[in-house]
Write a protein that holds these residues in place. Sequence first.
Motif, mmCIF file in Angstrom:
data_model
loop_
_atom_site.group_PDB
_atom_site.id
_atom_site.type_symbol
_atom_site.label_atom_id
_atom_site.label_comp_id
_atom_site.label_asym_id
_atom_site.label_seq_id
_atom_site.Cartn_x
_atom_site.Cartn_y
_atom_site.Cartn_z
ATOM 1 N N TYR A 32 0.841 -1.188 0.000
ATOM 2 C CA TYR A 32 0.000 0.000 0.000
ATOM 3 C C TYR A 32 0.878 1.239 0.000
ATOM 4 O O TYR A 32 2.097 1.155 0.100
ATOM 5 N N GLU A 33 0.224 2.384 -0.103
ATOM 6 C CA GLU A 33 0.929 3.663 -0.114
ATOM 7 C C GLU A 33 0.081 4.664 0.673
ATOM 8 O O GLU A 33 -1.146 4.628 0.620
ATOM 9 N N ILE A 34 0.758 5.522 1.395
ATOM 10 C CA ILE A 34 0.090 6.622 2.087
ATOM 11 C C ILE A 34 0.793 7.889 1.645
ATOM 12 O O ILE A 34 2.019 7.929 1.613
ATOM 13 N N HIS A 35 0.026 8.883 1.274
ATOM 14 C CA HIS A 35 0.688 10.155 1.009
ATOM 15 C C HIS A 35 -0.076 11.315 1.600
ATOM 16 O O HIS A 35 -1.280 11.295 1.764
ATOM 17 N N LEU A 36 0.718 12.313 1.981
ATOM 18 C CA LEU A 36 0.199 13.532 2.579
ATOM 19 C C LEU A 36 0.174 14.596 1.493
ATOM 20 O O LEU A 36 1.205 14.873 0.882
ATOM 21 N N ASN A 37 -0.984 15.142 1.238
ATOM 22 C CA ASN A 37 -1.139 16.135 0.169
ATOM 23 C C ASN A 37 -1.506 17.496 0.738
ATOM 24 O O ASN A 37 -2.303 17.582 1.669
ATOM 25 N N THR A 38 -0.960 18.534 0.141
ATOM 26 C CA THR A 38 -1.392 19.899 0.393
ATOM 27 C C THR A 38 -1.736 20.513 -0.956
ATOM 28 O O THR A 38 -0.906 20.500 -1.876
ATOM 29 N N LEU A 39 -2.956 20.998 -1.067
ATOM 30 C CA LEU A 39 -3.389 21.671 -2.288
ATOM 31 C C LEU A 39 -3.577 23.149 -1.939
ATOM 32 O O LEU A 39 -4.444 23.495 -1.132
ATOM 33 N N PRO A 40 -2.739 24.019 -2.508
ATOM 34 C CA PRO A 40 -2.830 25.451 -2.195
ATOM 35 C C PRO A 40 -4.167 26.049 -2.641
ATOM 36 O O PRO A 40 -4.895 25.448 -3.438
ATOM 37 N N PRO A 41 -4.471 27.250 -2.160
ATOM 38 C CA PRO A 41 -5.719 27.915 -2.555
ATOM 39 C C PRO A 41 -5.845 28.048 -4.073
ATOM 40 O O PRO A 41 -4.866 28.298 -4.774
ATOM 41 N N HIS A 42 -7.058 27.833 -4.556
ATOM 42 C CA HIS A 42 -7.437 28.045 -5.952
ATOM 43 C C HIS A 42 -6.620 27.200 -6.934
ATOM 44 O O HIS A 42 -6.344 27.635 -8.051
ATOM 45 N N CYS A 43 -6.262 25.995 -6.517
ATOM 46 C CA CYS A 43 -5.548 25.057 -7.395
ATOM 47 C C CYS A 43 -6.407 23.814 -7.587
ATOM 48 O O CYS A 43 -7.280 23.508 -6.782
ATOM 49 N N PHE A 44 -6.143 23.103 -8.679
ATOM 50 C CA PHE A 44 -6.899 21.889 -8.954
ATOM 51 C C PHE A 44 -5.995 20.853 -9.601
ATOM 52 O O PHE A 44 -4.983 21.181 -10.209
ATOM 53 N N GLN A 45 -6.388 19.602 -9.446
ATOM 54 C CA GLN A 45 -5.663 18.504 -10.066
ATOM 55 C C GLN A 45 -6.294 18.184 -11.425
ATOM 56 O O GLN A 45 -7.423 18.576 -11.715
ATOM 57 N N GLU A 46 -5.562 17.457 -12.221
ATOM 58 C CA GLU A 46 -6.055 17.061 -13.536
ATOM 59 C C GLU A 46 -7.171 16.017 -13.385
ATOM 60 O O GLU A 46 -7.188 15.251 -12.439
ATOM 61 N N TRP A 47 -8.086 15.996 -14.357
ATOM 62 C CA TRP A 47 -9.076 14.914 -14.414
ATOM 63 C C TRP A 47 -8.324 13.616 -14.633
ATOM 64 O O TRP A 47 -7.423 13.541 -15.479
ATOM 65 N N HIS A 48 -8.700 12.570 -13.885
ATOM 66 C CA HIS A 48 -8.036 11.276 -14.036
ATOM 67 C C HIS A 48 -8.884 10.172 -13.401
ATOM 68 O O HIS A 48 -9.890 10.447 -12.753
ATOM 69 N N TYR A 49 -8.466 8.947 -13.619
ATOM 70 C CA TYR A 49 -9.069 7.798 -12.939
ATOM 71 C C TYR A 49 -7.981 6.769 -12.717
ATOM 72 O O TYR A 49 -6.875 6.883 -13.252
ATOM 73 N N HIS A 50 -8.288 5.753 -11.924
ATOM 74 C CA HIS A 50 -7.327 4.701 -11.612
ATOM 75 C C HIS A 50 -7.919 3.371 -12.070
ATOM 76 O O HIS A 50 -9.058 3.051 -11.736
ATOM 77 N N SER A 51 -7.160 2.617 -12.826
ATOM 78 C CA SER A 51 -7.677 1.361 -13.360
ATOM 79 C C SER A 51 -7.420 0.170 -12.442
ATOM 80 O O SER A 51 -8.135 -0.826 -12.520
ATOM 81 N N LYS A 52 -6.436 0.265 -11.551
ATOM 82 C CA LYS A 52 -6.101 -0.879 -10.711
ATOM 83 C C LYS A 52 -6.102 -0.575 -9.216
ATOM 84 O O LYS A 52 -6.253 -1.471 -8.402
ATOM 85 N N ILE A 53 -5.909 0.672 -8.838
ATOM 86 C CA ILE A 53 -5.791 0.979 -7.412
ATOM 87 C C ILE A 53 -7.099 1.487 -6.829
ATOM 88 O O ILE A 53 -7.966 1.984 -7.543
#
Length: 130
Positions: A32-53
């Motif tokens: 498994y994997e654990i990650h800590l994310n910080t998304l700054p104000p007014h930012c967005f991630q790309e559209w995506h999906y996961h096929s196996k996870i």
Amino acid sequence: MDNDLEIKTLKDAIHVEKENHTIVDYFLFDEYEIHLNTLPPHCFQEWHYHSKIEETLVIVEGTLTAHYKMNGKIITETAGVNDVIRVKASLHTFANETDAPVRFIVFRFVPDGKNKQEIIKQDKIIVEVK
């Protein structure tokens, strides 16, 4: 399974600052994997999906906006502190539409289709230590 307790610190993580401005500290383990994310104000991630996870998020600070596509329509929902988002195989993106950073923990693993709820609920053995 190894019996030794292990503590990982940020110096053990893989630190990445992505083009979309997401700041991620990755803790990689064999299963498994654990990650800590910080998304700054007014930012967005790309559209995506996961096929196996499988990916599950826990919001620890701020408000995260989830956009996902369901039945041909884009659905928007927000999640706040202590909310849990189970992503599944959805086509999705996450955005911070606020003026403050949002922090969230991501748990990622490859499911095998087996229901392990009973094992998880029952796997605690109480012992007396002298």
